[in-house]
Design a protein around this motif. Structure first.
Motif, mmCIF file in Angstrom:
data_model
loop_
_atom_site.group_PDB
_atom_site.id
_atom_site.type_symbol
_atom_site.label_atom_id
_atom_site.label_comp_id
_atom_site.label_asym_id
_atom_site.label_seq_id
_atom_site.Cartn_x
_atom_site.Cartn_y
_atom_site.Cartn_z
ATOM 1 N N CYS A 1 2.720 4.512 4.025
ATOM 2 C CA CYS A 1 1.296 4.827 3.946
ATOM 3 C C CYS A 1 0.840 5.375 5.291
ATOM 4 O O CYS A 1 1.612 5.477 6.252
ATOM 5 N N GLU A 2 -0.421 5.741 5.342
ATOM 6 C CA GLU A 2 -1.002 6.252 6.584
ATOM 7 C C GLU A 2 -1.047 5.150 7.648
ATOM 8 O O GLU A 2 -0.981 3.968 7.351
ATOM 9 N N ARG B 1 -8.302 2.202 1.411
ATOM 10 C CA ARG B 1 -7.344 2.691 0.429
ATOM 11 C C ARG B 1 -7.694 4.099 -0.036
ATOM 12 O O ARG B 1 -8.839 4.545 0.069
ATOM 13 N N GLU B 2 -6.691 4.744 -0.585
ATOM 14 C CA GLU B 2 -6.844 6.107 -1.075
ATOM 15 C C GLU B 2 -7.720 6.117 -2.330
ATOM 16 O O GLU B 2 -7.548 5.289 -3.229
ATOM 17 N N ASP C 1 5.108 -0.316 5.206
ATOM 18 C CA ASP C 1 4.583 0.364 4.021
ATOM 19 C C ASP C 1 4.700 1.874 4.208
ATOM 20 O O ASP C 1 4.608 2.384 5.336
ATOM 21 N N GLN D 1 0.849 -1.189 0.000
ATOM 22 C CA GLN D 1 0.000 0.000 0.000
ATOM 23 C C GLN D 1 0.886 1.242 0.000
ATOM 24 O O GLN D 1 1.934 1.273 0.651
ATOM 25 N N PHE D 2 0.462 2.264 -0.715
ATOM 26 C CA PHE D 2 1.078 3.585 -0.681
ATOM 27 C C PHE D 2 -0.033 4.621 -0.525
ATOM 28 O O PHE D 2 -1.143 4.423 -1.010
ATOM 29 N N ASP D 3 0.293 5.719 0.148
ATOM 30 C CA ASP D 3 -0.636 6.840 0.269
ATOM 31 C C ASP D 3 0.093 8.113 -0.130
ATOM 32 O O ASP D 3 1.199 8.389 0.374
ATOM 33 N N GLN E 1 -6.421 7.054 -6.598
ATOM 34 C CA GLN E 1 -4.977 7.144 -6.445
ATOM 35 C C GLN E 1 -4.259 7.232 -7.786
ATOM 36 O O GLN E 1 -3.300 7.993 -7.947
ATOM 37 N N GLU F 1 2.334 -1.185 -6.894
ATOM 38 C CA GLU F 1 1.438 -1.379 -5.747
ATOM 39 C C GLU F 1 0.492 -2.535 -6.028
ATOM 40 O O GLU F 1 0.047 -2.734 -7.159
#
Length: 643
Positions: free
Chosen positions: A163-164, A113-114, A161, A59-61, A117, A102
């Motif tokens: 991410c948030e 999830r965002e 990750d 996951q990425f944010d 994205q 991702e």
């Protein structure tokens, strides 16, 4: 002093093709504990990128802040959010390309999830940030590998990750205003661990990323031609120094492209546990791997081997109920059974969780998200793999491993890292912990009794204990809860690969899931349609009412329902009943007895009809017009044609 066992000086545990994919030299390496150190180190290394930044993750944010508090003030950085930072790097260096791979996540994670994205990452000013969602994995699996590479200079891999809901520092304060998501939502203490390495091992990870990028449908990535540079690590964390590093994988079996199962991390865990002579230390997010559980039991039940100190650190509770269903029940059963085996065999087993104390003395449990195994201060492995059936059987995972066989300096570095980690968990200085593995469980148990401790005996309790499966039910020959069973279930379209008992369970489970989804979906659609119909009806003008027919053209008499209700209780009804339409605007569903006799087109049962009429009569708006047709008429005649 570190003692090397007699067999450790002659036999290394890392065997390419068995428990690792390759072993490559690293010029420097170490651990970055908690996301504050990892994010800060990545930030400062990425600022020096010349050609490529490769990022693979679960996951990425785009909005996660890489620097917070004093780190942000020292850097004087205008942009610390991930996407804004990368975009600024590309604006400053037109030759820089950022490749982000991702996992194309399962729809059940859609609310975590965002949103939009792909649009956000593609709308950057210079369009040098390329994002791809990767779904080339076994059916039902996930891409769980987490690694980042800056040019050929440095690589990061582990369980964190970008991410948030991951950032925290090593203090793990119960209340920390910096520990919040980009929208200001706070969350509890969170423990992470990641590794960094430089040297030729980085080229191996570049090859892995390029292969995954091509497999996901991307174009070839140009390999950096410039020689690697030594990048100073701003926060060295827990240094391990130069060493030969093994890289181990988990890959589920796939059919397109054809790829056999790879379970090197699973084999690494089993080999390390079997080789243990003094202690085993595991900190991880979950414990539900049948293979790891059986390896621990097998090692403790071997009467010819030395007694071990075994320390397991896991979260007190799972974050979500879905996690509880997936691994919680098995985890508690395994841990309880391991405790029973240790008492019976004389091994020291300590199962702990960690928590911070707020100003009132209440616990704020720390969520353990790291994935680390240390055995005898001889072997250390860190990566993305949880001790679960999925991570060791079907998901794509990546671990790094250091083997101190015959290397006293590396063994001392591993010992220092292990003591430092335990000191953070226990909330004490490192000198309070034994340097050797002997007495480790006893020392931690004593610390857990102190008032200001941050380590506690794990309750191994569950709110759903009545549903916990027994150990016998978790046998891999009869259930789908081991690594092989998980892989088989992930390829449910190829049920012929499953043994008959597993195939039956898989069919039952799949059928149950499909049934539940269909029922819930149908209920939601019906509810939505009903609400929409009433909204449209109430919003529009009332339609004109047509005069009700008194006598149809075929001679069938139209009689209001109230008249039927007044019929003598002893007299049977010699007619078949047909509903025409309600005489009022509000539609009320026809009672079941009347509906059934209409459907059958047979003479109405007097008792059922009177009951239905009496029930409907209590509603003043239920003024249905009914056709009464004499028995002499053929039942095949359709009253609809006489309207």
């Amino acid at each position: 002093m570190i003692r090397l066992h007699h067999d450790a000086t002659t036999r290394t545990l890392l065997v390419p093709g068995r428990n690792c994919w390759t072993v490559a030299p690293a010029e420097s390496s170490g651990l970055l504990v908690d996301a504050a150190d990892y994010y800060s180190t990545f930030y400062h290394c990425a600022r020096q990128a010349r050609r490529t930044i490769l990022m693979a993750g679960w996951q990425f944010d785009s909005t996660v802040e890489l620097l917070r508090g004093p780190d942000r003030a020292d850097a004087r950085a205008p942009d610390v959010a991930l996407l804004a930072f990368l975009d600024r790097l590309c604006a400053r260096n037109p030759d820089l390309r950022v490749y982000i791979l991702e996992w194309n996540y399962n729809p059940i994670f859609v609310f975590q999830r965002e949103i939009l994205q792909t649009l956000k990452f593609s709308s950057t000013r210079h369009r040098h940030i390329l994002l791809r969602f990767d779904d080339r994995h076994a059916i039902g699996a996930s891409h769980h590998q987490k690694f980042v590479i800056v040019d050929r200079d440095i690589a990061f891999l582990g369980g964190t990750d970008i991410c948030e809901h991951r950032w925290d520092d090593r203090r793990h304060l119960a209340e920390n205003p910096l520990r919040a998501e980009s929208d200001g939502t706070p969350y509890g203490p969170y423990h992470e661990a990641h590794a960094y390495m430089t040297g030729p091992v980085v080229d191996e990870l570049i090859a892995l990323f390029r292969a995954r990028w091509r497999m996901s449908g991307g174009t070839d990535i140009e390999e950096p031609a410039s020689p690697p540079r030594p990048l100073p690590v701003k926060s060295p964390g827990l240094p391990l120094g130069p060493a030969r590093v093994g890289l181990s994988l988990t890959l589920g079996r796939t059919f397109e492209p054809p790829q056999g199962a790879v379970r090197q991390i699973r084999r690494l865990y089993l080999d390390a546990i079997d080789a243990a002579e003094e202690f085993i230390y595991i900190e991880n997010q979950y414990f539900s791997s049948r293979a790891v559980y059986k390896a621990l039991v097998r090692r403790m039940e071997d009467p010819r081997r030395t007694k071990l100190d075994i320390v397991l650190i896991y979260p007190k509770e799972n974050e979500a109920f879905t996690e509880e269903l997936a691994v919680g029940f098995a985890q508690r059963s395994y841990l309880r059974h391991l405790k029973d085996v240790s008492v019976r065999t004389g091994h020291a087993l300590g199962i702990f969780y960690t928590a911070s104390l707020d100003r009132h003395g209440d616990e704020a449990p720390r969520y353990i998200h790291s994935k680390i195994l240390i055995v005898d201060d001889r072997l250390l492995t860190i990566g993305s793999a949880n001790t679960t059936n999925r991570s060791l059987g079907v998901d794509s995972e990546l671990n790094a491993c250091w083997d101190a066989t015959g290397d006293l300096r590396l063994a001392q570095a591993i010992r220092a890292a292990r003591v430092d980690l335990l000191a953070e968990h226990a909330g004490v200085s490192p000198d309070r912990l034994p340097t050797q593995g002997r007495g480790l469980v006893e020392a931690l148990t004593e610390i857990a009794r102190e008032p200001q401790r941050t380590i506690f005996p794990h309750p191994m309790a569950c709110n759903h204990d009545s549903y916990v499966l027994s150990i016998d039910a978790l046998d891999p020959e009869g259930a789908l809860l081991d690594e092989e069973g998980v892989e088989a279930s992930s390829t449910s379209f190829f049920l012929q690969a499953l043994p008959p008992p597993n195939r039956l369970w898989m069919l039952l489970i799949t059928g149950l899931r499909v049934t539940v989804v269909l029922i819930v979906g149908a209920a939601l659609i019906f509810l939505l349609a009903t609400c929409l119909r009433h909204l449209l009806r109430d919003a529009g003008p009332e339609p004109p009412r047509k005069a009700q027919p008194v006598l149809s053209s075929s001679g069938m008499e139209a009689i209001p329902l109230r008249v039927l209700a007044d019929h003598s209780a002893r007299a049977p009804f010699p007619q078949s009943v047909w509903i025409l339409r309600p005489s009022c605007r509000r539609t009320i569903v026809c009672p079941r007895p009347i509906r059934s006799c209409i459907r059958r087109r047979s003479p109405a049962d007097a008792v059922a009809l009177r009951s239905a009429v009496a029930t409907t009569r209590r509603n003043s708006s239920a003024r249905y017009i009914l056709f009464l047709q004499s028995r002499s008429r053929e039942s095949r005649d359709d009253p609809g044609g006489s309207r």
